[in-house]
Design a protein around this motif. Structure first.
Motif, PDB file in Angstrom:
ATOM      1  N   PHE A  33     -66.966 -37.818 -26.412  1.00 28.95           N
ATOM      2  CA  PHE A  33     -68.006 -36.858 -26.805  1.00 28.95           C
ATOM      3  C   PHE A  33     -67.396 -35.553 -27.315  1.00 28.95           C
ATOM      4  O   PHE A  33     -67.906 -34.938 -28.270  1.00 28.95           O
ATOM      5  N   VAL A  36     -66.186 -36.209 -30.865  1.00 34.19           N
ATOM      6  CA  VAL A  36     -67.326 -36.308 -31.792  1.00 34.19           C
ATOM      7  C   VAL A  36     -67.794 -34.909 -32.195  1.00 34.19           C
ATOM      8  O   VAL A  36     -67.999 -34.631 -33.379  1.00 34.19           O
ATOM      9  N   VAL A  39     -65.189 -33.303 -34.506  1.00 36.29           N
ATOM     10  CA  VAL A  39     -65.216 -33.898 -35.842  1.00 36.29           C
ATOM     11  C   VAL A  39     -66.368 -33.291 -36.648  1.00 36.29           C
ATOM     12  O   VAL A  39     -66.203 -32.967 -37.833  1.00 36.29           O
ATOM     13  N   MET A  40     -67.510 -33.086 -36.011  1.00 32.88           N
ATOM     14  CA  MET A  40     -68.638 -32.464 -36.725  1.00 32.88           C
ATOM     15  C   MET A  40     -68.319 -31.017 -37.082  1.00 32.88           C
ATOM     16  O   MET A  40     -68.718 -30.521 -38.152  1.00 32.88           O
ATOM     17  N   SER A  43     -66.134 -31.185 -40.049  1.00 35.03           N
ATOM     18  CA  SER A  43     -66.935 -31.658 -41.183  1.00 35.03           C
ATOM     19  C   SER A  43     -67.704 -30.502 -41.802  1.00 35.03           C
ATOM     20  O   SER A  43     -67.801 -30.385 -43.027  1.00 35.03           O
ATOM     21  N   GLY A  44     -68.253 -29.648 -40.945  1.00 36.76           N
ATOM     22  CA  GLY A  44     -68.971 -28.474 -41.445  1.00 36.76           C
ATOM     23  C   GLY A  44     -68.038 -27.534 -42.203  1.00 36.76           C
ATOM     24  O   GLY A  44     -68.388 -27.014 -43.270  1.00 36.76           O
ATOM     25  N   SER A  47     -67.194 -29.100 -45.545  1.00 37.85           N
ATOM     26  CA  SER A  47     -68.361 -29.064 -46.443  1.00 37.85           C
ATOM     27  C   SER A  47     -68.523 -27.674 -47.053  1.00 37.85           C
ATOM     28  O   SER A  47     -68.732 -27.537 -48.258  1.00 37.85           O
ATOM     29  N   SER A  50     -65.884 -27.118 -49.631  1.00 38.53           N
ATOM     30  CA  SER A  50     -66.153 -27.849 -50.883  1.00 38.53           C
ATOM     31  C   SER A  50     -67.177 -27.105 -51.732  1.00 38.53           C
ATOM     32  O   SER A  50     -67.052 -27.036 -52.959  1.00 38.53           O
ATOM     33  N   ILE A  51     -68.182 -26.530 -51.088  1.00 36.22           N
ATOM     34  CA  ILE A  51     -69.228 -25.830 -51.844  1.00 36.22           C
ATOM     35  C   ILE A  51     -68.684 -24.532 -52.426  1.00 36.22           C
ATOM     36  O   ILE A  51     -68.968 -24.188 -53.578  1.00 36.22           O
ATOM     37  N   PHE A 194     -56.173 -35.422 -43.409  1.00 38.36           N
ATOM     38  CA  PHE A 194     -57.425 -35.203 -44.131  1.00 38.36           C
ATOM     39  C   PHE A 194     -57.555 -33.731 -44.522  1.00 38.36           C
ATOM     40  O   PHE A 194     -57.917 -33.401 -45.663  1.00 38.36           O
TER      41      PHE A 194
END
Lengths: 202, 71
Positions: A33, A36, A39-40, A43-44, A47, A50-51, A194
Protein backbone atom coordinates in the motif's frame (compact mmCIF):
# COMPACT_ATOMS: atom_id res chain seq x y z
CA UNK A 1 -23.45 -49.57 10.52
CA UNK A 2 -23.71 -45.81 10.51
CA UNK A 3 -20.76 -44.01 8.96
CA UNK A 4 -18.57 -41.97 11.29
CA UNK A 5 -19.44 -38.28 10.99
CA UNK A 6 -16.63 -36.15 9.69
CA UNK A 7 -16.02 -33.39 12.23
CA UNK A 8 -16.62 -30.12 10.45
CA UNK A 9 -17.43 -27.71 13.29
CA UNK A 10 -15.86 -27.12 16.69
CA UNK A 11 -18.90 -28.84 18.31
CA UNK A 12 -18.09 -32.13 16.62
CA UNK A 13 -15.85 -34.59 18.48
CA UNK A 14 -12.40 -34.98 16.99
CA UNK A 15 -12.47 -31.57 15.36
CA UNK A 16 -8.97 -30.09 15.00
CA UNK A 17 -8.41 -26.34 14.85
CA UNK A 18 -5.99 -25.59 12.10
CA UNK A 19 -4.22 -22.25 11.96
CA UNK A 20 -3.96 -21.07 8.41
CA UNK A 21 -0.76 -19.50 7.25
CA UNK A 22 -1.30 -15.89 6.10
CA UNK A 23 -1.28 -15.51 2.33
CA UNK A 24 0.69 -12.30 2.60
CA UNK A 25 2.54 -11.19 5.74
CA UNK A 26 1.33 -7.94 7.33
CA UNK A 27 4.64 -6.21 6.59
CA UNK A 28 4.31 -7.04 2.90
CA UNK A 29 0.70 -5.80 2.72
CA UNK A 30 1.68 -2.54 4.39
CA UNK A 31 4.61 -2.08 2.03
CA UNK A 32 2.40 -2.77 -1.00
CA UNK A 33 0.00 0.00 0.00
CA UNK A 34 2.88 2.37 0.72
CA UNK A 35 4.42 1.70 -2.70
CA UNK A 36 1.06 2.19 -4.44
CA UNK A 37 0.67 5.64 -2.87
CA UNK A 38 4.23 6.63 -3.73
CA UNK A 39 3.80 5.47 -7.34
CA UNK A 40 0.74 7.74 -7.60
CA UNK A 41 2.77 10.60 -6.10
CA UNK A 42 5.46 10.25 -8.76
CA UNK A 43 2.82 9.78 -11.46
CA UNK A 44 1.40 13.16 -10.51
CA UNK A 45 4.86 14.74 -10.62
CA UNK A 46 5.61 13.29 -14.07
CA UNK A 47 2.19 14.32 -15.38
CA UNK A 48 2.72 17.91 -14.23
CA UNK A 49 6.21 17.87 -15.74
CA UNK A 50 4.83 16.64 -19.08
CA UNK A 51 2.23 19.40 -19.20
CA UNK A 52 4.74 22.12 -18.33
CA UNK A 53 7.04 20.77 -21.04
CA UNK A 54 4.21 20.81 -23.61
CA UNK A 55 3.49 24.46 -22.71
CA UNK A 56 7.10 25.59 -23.08
CA UNK A 57 7.34 28.91 -24.97
CA UNK A 58 8.20 28.22 -28.60
CA UNK A 59 8.20 24.47 -27.80
CA UNK A 60 11.83 24.83 -26.75
CA UNK A 61 12.72 22.36 -24.00
CA UNK A 62 14.88 22.52 -21.94
CA UNK A 63 14.42 26.29 -21.71
CA UNK A 64 17.30 28.37 -23.06
CA UNK A 65 19.75 29.76 -20.55
CA UNK A 66 19.49 26.79 -18.20
CA UNK A 67 22.41 24.37 -17.68
CA UNK A 68 22.07 21.01 -19.36
CA UNK A 69 21.68 17.93 -17.19
CA UNK A 70 24.64 15.49 -16.93
CA UNK A 71 23.13 12.68 -18.96
CA UNK A 72 26.26 10.51 -19.30
CA UNK A 73 27.36 10.53 -15.66
CA UNK A 74 23.77 9.92 -14.55
CA UNK A 75 23.62 6.94 -16.92
CA UNK A 76 26.59 5.45 -15.04
CA UNK A 77 24.84 6.28 -11.77
CA UNK A 78 21.73 4.50 -13.02
CA UNK A 79 23.80 1.38 -13.69
CA UNK A 80 25.18 1.56 -10.14
CA UNK A 81 21.65 1.69 -8.77
CA UNK A 82 20.53 -1.25 -10.94
CA UNK A 83 23.54 -3.26 -9.71
CA UNK A 84 22.42 -2.47 -6.19
CA UNK A 85 19.00 -3.94 -7.05
CA UNK A 86 20.68 -7.09 -8.38
CA UNK A 87 22.74 -7.36 -5.18
CA UNK A 88 19.69 -7.19 -2.94
CA UNK A 89 17.94 -9.77 -5.14
CA UNK A 90 20.90 -12.12 -4.69
CA UNK A 91 20.89 -11.40 -0.96
CA UNK A 92 17.25 -12.53 -0.89
CA UNK A 93 18.15 -15.82 -2.58
CA UNK A 94 21.02 -16.43 -0.14
CA UNK A 95 18.78 -15.57 2.83
CA UNK A 96 16.36 -18.36 1.91
CA UNK A 97 19.14 -20.96 1.89
CA UNK A 98 21.36 -19.70 4.71
CA UNK A 99 20.57 -16.38 6.38
CA UNK A 100 24.12 -15.33 7.46
CA UNK A 101 25.43 -15.81 3.91
CA UNK A 102 23.16 -12.96 2.76
CA UNK A 103 25.21 -10.41 4.70
CA UNK A 104 27.80 -9.68 2.01
CA UNK A 105 25.46 -9.07 -0.95
CA UNK A 106 23.17 -7.13 1.41
CA UNK A 107 26.03 -4.84 2.41
CA UNK A 108 27.07 -4.47 -1.24
CA UNK A 109 23.54 -3.34 -2.11
CA UNK A 110 23.65 -0.71 0.66
CA UNK A 111 27.09 0.52 -0.42
CA UNK A 112 26.07 0.81 -4.09
CA UNK A 113 22.85 2.58 -3.13
CA UNK A 114 24.78 5.03 -0.97
CA UNK A 115 27.20 5.65 -3.87
CA UNK A 116 24.23 6.51 -6.06
CA UNK A 117 22.89 9.04 -3.55
CA UNK A 118 26.32 10.64 -3.01
CA UNK A 119 27.02 10.92 -6.75
CA UNK A 120 23.59 12.42 -7.34
CA UNK A 121 24.30 14.91 -4.58
CA UNK A 122 27.58 15.92 -6.20
CA UNK A 123 25.80 16.46 -9.51
CA UNK A 124 23.28 18.69 -7.75
CA UNK A 125 26.08 20.83 -6.31
CA UNK A 126 27.45 21.33 -9.83
CA UNK A 127 24.01 22.18 -11.22
CA UNK A 128 23.33 24.68 -8.44
CA UNK A 129 26.68 26.29 -9.13
CA UNK A 130 25.80 26.52 -12.84
CA UNK A 131 22.52 28.27 -12.08
CA UNK A 132 19.85 25.55 -12.11
CA UNK A 133 17.89 26.16 -8.91
CA UNK A 134 14.34 25.62 -7.63
CA UNK A 135 13.47 29.18 -8.59
CA UNK A 136 15.51 29.65 -11.78
CA UNK A 137 12.74 28.18 -13.99
CA UNK A 138 9.93 25.64 -14.02
CA UNK A 139 12.53 23.24 -15.44
CA UNK A 140 14.67 23.66 -12.33
CA UNK A 141 11.78 23.43 -9.89
CA UNK A 142 10.41 20.25 -11.45
CA UNK A 143 13.88 18.73 -11.66
CA UNK A 144 14.62 19.22 -7.97
CA UNK A 145 11.10 18.22 -6.92
CA UNK A 146 11.10 14.95 -8.87
CA UNK A 147 14.73 13.93 -8.42
CA UNK A 148 14.75 15.27 -4.86
CA UNK A 149 11.71 13.20 -3.91
CA UNK A 150 13.42 10.13 -5.31
CA UNK A 151 16.55 10.97 -3.33
CA UNK A 152 14.53 11.27 -0.10
CA UNK A 153 12.98 7.86 -0.78
CA UNK A 154 16.43 6.43 -1.54
CA UNK A 155 17.87 7.77 1.73
CA UNK A 156 14.94 6.39 3.75
CA UNK A 157 15.29 3.02 1.98
CA UNK A 158 19.03 2.92 2.74
CA UNK A 159 18.37 3.65 6.42
CA UNK A 160 15.75 0.86 6.42
CA UNK A 161 18.22 -1.56 4.84
CA UNK A 162 20.88 -0.61 7.40
CA UNK A 163 18.44 -1.38 10.22
CA UNK A 164 17.56 -4.71 8.62
CA UNK A 165 21.27 -5.45 8.14
CA UNK A 166 21.86 -4.86 11.83
CA UNK A 167 19.08 -7.34 12.63
CA UNK A 168 20.58 -9.83 10.18
CA UNK A 169 23.92 -9.58 11.98
CA UNK A 170 22.18 -10.22 15.31
CA UNK A 171 20.29 -13.18 13.80
CA UNK A 172 16.86 -11.65 14.50
CA UNK A 173 15.85 -10.72 10.95
CA UNK A 174 12.54 -12.33 9.92
CA UNK A 175 11.87 -13.22 6.31
CA UNK A 176 8.76 -11.00 6.30
CA UNK A 177 10.73 -7.93 7.34
CA UNK A 178 13.44 -8.72 4.80
CA UNK A 179 10.88 -9.09 1.99
CA UNK A 180 9.24 -5.78 2.90
CA UNK A 181 12.62 -4.01 3.00
CA UNK A 182 13.61 -5.50 -0.32
CA UNK A 183 10.31 -4.37 -1.87
CA UNK A 184 11.02 -0.80 -0.79
CA UNK A 185 14.47 -0.95 -2.37
CA UNK A 186 13.10 -2.48 -5.59
CA UNK A 187 10.64 0.40 -5.79
CA UNK A 188 13.47 2.96 -5.46
CA UNK A 189 15.66 1.10 -7.99
CA UNK A 190 13.08 0.46 -10.68
CA UNK A 191 11.46 3.89 -10.42
CA UNK A 192 14.74 5.64 -11.19
CA UNK A 193 15.21 4.53 -14.87
CA UNK A 194 11.70 5.84 -15.61
CA UNK A 195 12.49 9.19 -13.98
CA UNK A 196 15.83 9.32 -15.83
CA UNK A 197 14.07 8.73 -19.13
CA UNK A 198 11.39 11.39 -18.54
CA UNK A 199 13.46 14.08 -16.81
CA UNK A 200 16.99 13.68 -18.20
CA UNK A 201 16.30 12.32 -21.68
CA UNK A 202 12.82 13.76 -22.28
CA UNK B 1 -39.85 21.15 -28.89
CA UNK B 2 -39.62 24.08 -26.50
CA UNK B 3 -37.23 22.16 -24.25
CA UNK B 4 -35.04 21.21 -27.20
CA UNK B 5 -34.88 24.80 -28.41
CA UNK B 6 -33.95 26.05 -24.96
CA UNK B 7 -31.22 23.37 -24.69
CA UNK B 8 -29.73 24.43 -28.03
CA UNK B 9 -29.82 28.10 -27.01
CA UNK B 10 -28.16 27.25 -23.67
CA UNK B 11 -25.39 25.27 -25.41
CA UNK B 12 -24.78 28.15 -27.82
CA UNK B 13 -24.59 30.51 -24.88
CA UNK B 14 -21.99 28.52 -22.96
CA UNK B 15 -19.93 27.48 -25.99
CA UNK B 16 -17.72 30.56 -25.92
CA UNK B 17 -16.43 30.19 -22.30
CA UNK B 18 -16.10 26.42 -22.85
CA UNK B 19 -13.28 27.06 -25.32
CA UNK B 20 -11.24 28.57 -22.48
CA UNK B 21 -10.67 25.00 -21.27
CA UNK B 22 -6.98 24.16 -21.60
CA UNK B 23 -7.78 20.73 -23.02
CA UNK B 24 -10.63 21.57 -25.43
CA UNK B 25 -9.45 25.06 -26.43
CA UNK B 26 -5.67 24.65 -26.24
CA UNK B 27 -4.02 23.46 -29.36
CA UNK B 28 -1.44 20.95 -30.38
CA UNK B 29 1.01 19.66 -27.81
CA UNK B 30 -0.79 21.13 -24.80
CA UNK B 31 -4.04 19.32 -25.57
CA UNK B 32 -2.23 16.09 -26.34
CA UNK B 33 -0.21 16.34 -23.12
CA UNK B 34 -3.39 16.75 -21.05
CA UNK B 35 -5.05 13.78 -22.74
CA UNK B 36 -1.94 11.60 -22.36
CA UNK B 37 -1.51 12.44 -18.69
CA UNK B 38 -5.22 11.89 -18.00
CA UNK B 39 -5.03 8.43 -19.54
CA UNK B 40 -1.81 7.70 -17.62
CA UNK B 41 -3.16 8.87 -14.25
CA UNK B 42 -6.41 6.95 -14.76
CA UNK B 43 -4.71 3.75 -15.87
CA UNK B 44 -2.05 3.67 -13.13
CA UNK B 45 -4.26 2.85 -10.10
CA UNK B 46 -6.32 0.42 -12.16
CA UNK B 47 -3.18 -1.40 -13.28
CA UNK B 48 -1.70 -1.49 -9.78
CA UNK B 49 -4.81 -2.72 -8.01
CA UNK B 50 -5.51 -5.14 -10.84
CA UNK B 51 -2.02 -6.57 -10.37
CA UNK B 52 -2.50 -6.86 -6.61
CA UNK B 53 -5.90 -8.54 -7.07
CA UNK B 54 -4.41 -11.00 -9.59
CA UNK B 55 -1.56 -11.83 -7.19
CA UNK B 56 -3.97 -12.43 -4.29
CA UNK B 57 -6.21 -14.59 -6.50
CA UNK B 58 -3.17 -16.66 -7.50
CA UNK B 59 -2.06 -17.06 -3.87
CA UNK B 60 -5.59 -18.10 -2.80
CA UNK B 61 -5.73 -20.69 -5.57
CA UNK B 62 -2.29 -22.00 -4.64
CA UNK B 63 -3.31 -22.25 -0.96
CA UNK B 64 -6.57 -24.04 -1.88
CA UNK B 65 -4.67 -26.58 -3.96
CA UNK B 66 -2.25 -27.20 -1.10
CA UNK B 67 -5.12 -27.63 1.38
CA UNK B 68 -6.92 -30.08 -0.86
CA UNK B 69 -3.81 -32.30 -1.08
CA UNK B 70 -3.21 -32.27 2.68
CA UNK B 71 -4.32 -35.41 4.60
Amino acid sequence: MAEAKVPTTSMDPGFRHRRRKALLPDAVIGMIFFIVTEVMLFSGFISGFSIIKANAPGNVWPPPGQPRLPIESTAVNTLILLLSGAAIFYAGRRFKEDAPSAARPFLLAVVLGSMFVILQGSEWVALLRDGLTMTSSSYGSFFYMIVGSHAVHAVCAILTLLYLFARLQRGTLSSEAFIAGRMFWYFVVFLWPFLYWKVYLG
Amino acid sequence: MMRRSLSVLWLLGISSPAWACAVCGGGGQNRQAFIDTMVFMSAMPLAMFGGIAATIWYLVRQASELESTEP
